[in-house]
Design an enzyme around this catalytic site. Structure first.
Site, PDB file in Angstrom:
ATOM      1  N   ARG A 208     -10.111 -26.867 -25.648  1.00  0.00           N
ATOM      2  CA  ARG A 208     -11.084 -26.447 -26.499  1.00  0.00           C
ATOM      3  C   ARG A 208     -11.655 -27.707 -26.913  1.00  0.00           C
ATOM      4  O   ARG A 208     -10.953 -29.045 -27.032  1.00  0.00           O
ATOM      5  CB  ARG A 208     -10.152 -26.061 -27.705  1.00  0.00           C
ATOM      6  CG  ARG A 208      -9.971 -24.524 -27.711  1.00  0.00           C
ATOM      7  CD  ARG A 208      -9.214 -23.901 -28.656  1.00  0.00           C
ATOM      8  NE  ARG A 208      -9.304 -24.390 -30.149  1.00  0.00           N
ATOM      9  CZ  ARG A 208      -8.625 -24.011 -31.071  1.00  0.00           C
ATOM     10  NH1 ARG A 208      -7.764 -23.061 -30.844  1.00  0.00           N
ATOM     11  NH2 ARG A 208      -8.716 -24.518 -32.364  1.00  0.00           N
TER      12      ARG A 208
ATOM     13  N   LYS B  82       0.838 -21.080 -34.352  1.00  0.00           N
ATOM     14  CA  LYS B  82       0.732 -19.994 -35.087  1.00  0.00           C
ATOM     15  C   LYS B  82       0.076 -18.883 -34.330  1.00  0.00           C
ATOM     16  O   LYS B  82       0.706 -17.657 -34.352  1.00  0.00           O
ATOM     17  CB  LYS B  82      -0.219 -19.990 -36.235  1.00  0.00           C
ATOM     18  CG  LYS B  82       0.170 -21.301 -37.526  1.00  0.00           C
ATOM     19  CD  LYS B  82      -0.784 -21.245 -38.469  1.00  0.00           C
ATOM     20  CE  LYS B  82      -2.114 -21.714 -38.049  1.00  0.00           C
ATOM     21  NZ  LYS B  82      -2.348 -23.004 -37.757  1.00  0.00           N
TER      22      LYS B  82
ATOM     23  N   ARG C 211      -7.016 -20.526 -45.725  1.00  0.00           N
ATOM     24  CA  ARG C 211      -7.005 -22.081 -45.340  1.00  0.00           C
ATOM     25  C   ARG C 211      -7.244 -22.882 -46.497  1.00  0.00           C
ATOM     26  O   ARG C 211      -7.112 -24.115 -46.545  1.00  0.00           O
ATOM     27  CB  ARG C 211      -7.713 -22.331 -44.222  1.00  0.00           C
ATOM     28  CG  ARG C 211      -7.106 -22.928 -42.978  1.00  0.00           C
ATOM     29  CD  ARG C 211      -8.146 -23.122 -42.053  1.00  0.00           C
ATOM     30  NE  ARG C 211      -7.969 -24.010 -40.829  1.00  0.00           N
ATOM     31  CZ  ARG C 211      -7.530 -23.408 -39.745  1.00  0.00           C
ATOM     32  NH1 ARG C 211      -7.499 -22.104 -39.616  1.00  0.00           N
ATOM     33  NH2 ARG C 211      -7.385 -24.048 -38.652  1.00  0.00           N
TER      34      ARG C 211
ATOM     35  N   ARG D  70      -8.915 -32.556 -38.099  1.00  0.00           N
ATOM     36  CA  ARG D  70      -8.264 -31.453 -38.520  1.00  0.00           C
ATOM     37  C   ARG D  70      -7.034 -31.354 -39.251  1.00  0.00           C
ATOM     38  O   ARG D  70      -6.791 -30.658 -39.930  1.00  0.00           O
ATOM     39  CB  ARG D  70      -8.077 -30.591 -37.282  1.00  0.00           C
ATOM     40  CG  ARG D  70      -9.444 -30.016 -36.707  1.00  0.00           C
ATOM     41  CD  ARG D  70      -9.429 -29.454 -35.237  1.00  0.00           C
ATOM     42  NE  ARG D  70      -8.474 -28.325 -35.130  1.00  0.00           N
ATOM     43  CZ  ARG D  70      -7.851 -27.934 -33.961  1.00  0.00           C
ATOM     44  NH1 ARG D  70      -8.004 -28.388 -32.848  1.00  0.00           N
ATOM     45  NH2 ARG D  70      -7.223 -26.672 -33.966  1.00  0.00           N
TER      46      ARG D  70
ATOM     47  N   ARG E  40      -2.889 -28.164 -24.671  1.00  0.00           N
ATOM     48  CA  ARG E  40      -3.399 -26.558 -25.029  1.00  0.00           C
ATOM     49  C   ARG E  40      -4.735 -26.132 -24.105  1.00  0.00           C
ATOM     50  O   ARG E  40      -5.691 -26.997 -23.745  1.00  0.00           O
ATOM     51  CB  ARG E  40      -3.992 -26.660 -26.301  1.00  0.00           C
ATOM     52  CG  ARG E  40      -4.033 -24.897 -26.844  1.00  0.00           C
ATOM     53  CD  ARG E  40      -3.522 -24.771 -28.240  1.00  0.00           C
ATOM     54  NE  ARG E  40      -4.700 -25.455 -29.217  1.00  0.00           N
ATOM     55  CZ  ARG E  40      -4.767 -25.185 -30.514  1.00  0.00           C
ATOM     56  NH1 ARG E  40      -3.729 -24.230 -31.093  1.00  0.00           N
ATOM     57  NH2 ARG E  40      -5.533 -25.733 -31.463  1.00  0.00           N
TER      58      ARG E  40
HETATM   59  P1  ADP Z   1      -5.810 -24.303 -35.377  1.00  0.00           P
HETATM   60  O1  ADP Z   1      -4.976 -23.263 -35.888  1.00  0.00           O
HETATM   61  O2  ADP Z   1      -5.404 -24.708 -34.229  1.00  0.00           O
HETATM   62  O3  ADP Z   1      -6.340 -25.347 -36.299  1.00  0.00           O
HETATM   63  P2  ADP Z   1      -8.242 -22.096 -35.381  1.00  0.00           P
HETATM   64  O4  ADP Z   1      -8.309 -21.624 -34.178  1.00  0.00           O
HETATM   65  O5  ADP Z   1      -7.102 -21.752 -36.534  1.00  0.00           O
HETATM   66  O6  ADP Z   1      -7.275 -23.492 -34.958  1.00  0.00           O
HETATM   67  O7  ADP Z   1      -9.238 -22.930 -36.228  1.00  0.00           O
HETATM   68  C1  ADP Z   1     -10.362 -23.676 -35.481  1.00  0.00           C
HETATM   69  C2  ADP Z   1     -11.337 -23.815 -36.537  1.00  0.00           C
HETATM   70  O8  ADP Z   1     -11.948 -22.880 -36.729  1.00  0.00           O
HETATM   71  C3  ADP Z   1     -10.993 -24.850 -37.695  1.00  0.00           C
HETATM   72  O9  ADP Z   1     -10.654 -26.292 -37.188  1.00  0.00           O
HETATM   73  C4  ADP Z   1     -12.172 -24.512 -38.658  1.00  0.00           C
HETATM   74  O10 ADP Z   1     -13.308 -25.085 -38.179  1.00  0.00           O
HETATM   75  C5  ADP Z   1     -12.415 -23.163 -38.075  1.00  0.00           C
HETATM   76  N1  ADP Z   1     -11.844 -22.234 -39.142  1.00  0.00           N
HETATM   77  C6  ADP Z   1     -10.801 -21.199 -38.586  1.00  0.00           C
HETATM   78  N2  ADP Z   1     -10.243 -20.633 -40.033  1.00  0.00           N
HETATM   79  C7  ADP Z   1     -10.868 -21.029 -40.912  1.00  0.00           C
HETATM   80  C8  ADP Z   1     -10.918 -20.641 -42.184  1.00  0.00           C
HETATM   81  N3  ADP Z   1      -9.865 -19.799 -42.745  1.00  0.00           N
HETATM   82  N4  ADP Z   1     -11.647 -21.395 -43.019  1.00  0.00           N
HETATM   83  C9  ADP Z   1     -12.594 -22.438 -42.554  1.00  0.00           C
HETATM   84  N5  ADP Z   1     -12.566 -22.479 -41.398  1.00  0.00           N
HETATM   85  C10 ADP Z   1     -11.968 -22.175 -40.412  1.00  0.00           C
END
Ligand code: ADP
Ligand code: ZN
Length: 222
Positions: free
Chosen positions: A164, A21, A96, A175, A131
């Protein structure tokens, strides 16, 4: 680019962690000159700078759990009220949870399009390990799918690339579990609003981009 209507792009990218994404979001953001807003990037930057938000968020992010809704909703309401969001935006990683989606609706966002980037769990697990993220500017790469010259230095800013913490296999597993339990229900949520389109993630980044741009062009023409 000119269209005979002035439809705004207020786009949400849904999909499992590691589906790509972020990469698609960057490409679309540049092509249509609209801001890309990534909650993951906002949180990583806060963690790196050890702000109050960062200190609170770190324990959730590093465990592969979601940061509590009220915190995320607060951040995003502020961010979306900024001037650069007036003509549209792309959301990567938000909403999310159903609570986040409802809060976004209630803020009057009027989302125009939701792209569900579908990728299977086994592919996700393979991808995460490759990644790399820039420690300085936060840009993301992949040693196979989106490589840099040496996979060590950021071509954008020269910063060092690293894995990461939350891409470690045990964290990736939680996750994915969180995704299926809390985020996947949003597919139905937006399907029922008639604004969901699904793009099947392809082996090659460019192929996924082509499918994604096709969905956006059809929306703009429609
Ligand atoms: P990916 O899409 O690869 O899972 P992100 O960079 O979007 O990674 O998110 C990394 C982490 O940040 C998530 O695993 C979560 O802990 C936190 N996070 C990101 N966006 C949200 C959200 N909208 N609500 C709650 N936690 C979030
Ligand atoms: Zn960089």
């Amino acid at each position: 680019m000119h269209y005979n209507n002035n439809k705004q792009i207020k786009l949400i990218f849904l999909g499992p962690p590691g589906a790509g994404k972020g990469t698609q979001t960057e490409i679309i953001s540049e092509k249509y000159s609209i801001p890309a807003i990534s909650t993951g990037a906002i949180l990583r930057s806060a963690i790196k700078n050890q702000t109050e938000l960062g200190k609170t968020a770190a324990k959730y992010v590093e465990a592969g759990e979601l940061v509590p809704d009220d915190i995320i909703i607060g951040i995003m309401k502020e961010r979306l009220a900024e001037d650069d969001c007036k003509n549209g935006y792309i959301l990567d990683g938000f909403p999310r949870t159903t609570a986040q989606a409802i809060a976004l609706d209630e803020s009057g966002a009027e989302i125009s399009l939701v792209i569900n980037l579908a990728v299977d769990d086994d592919v996700i697990i393979r991808r995460m390990s490759g990644r790399r993220v820039c420690c300085t500017c936060g840009a993301t790469y992949h040693i196979e799918y989106n490589p840099t010259e040496d996979n060590k230095t950021c071509p954008r800013c020269g910063g060092p690339l690293a894995c990461r913490k939350d891409d470690e296999p045990s964290v990736v597993e939680s996750r994915l579990k969180v995704y299926h339990e809390q985020t996947e229900p949003l597919i139905k949520y937006y399907e029922e609003k008639g604004i969901l389109r699904t793009v099947i993630g392809q082996e090659k980044l460019e192929d996924t981009t082509a499918l994604t741009l096709n969905v956006i062009e059809n929306y703009l023409k429609g």
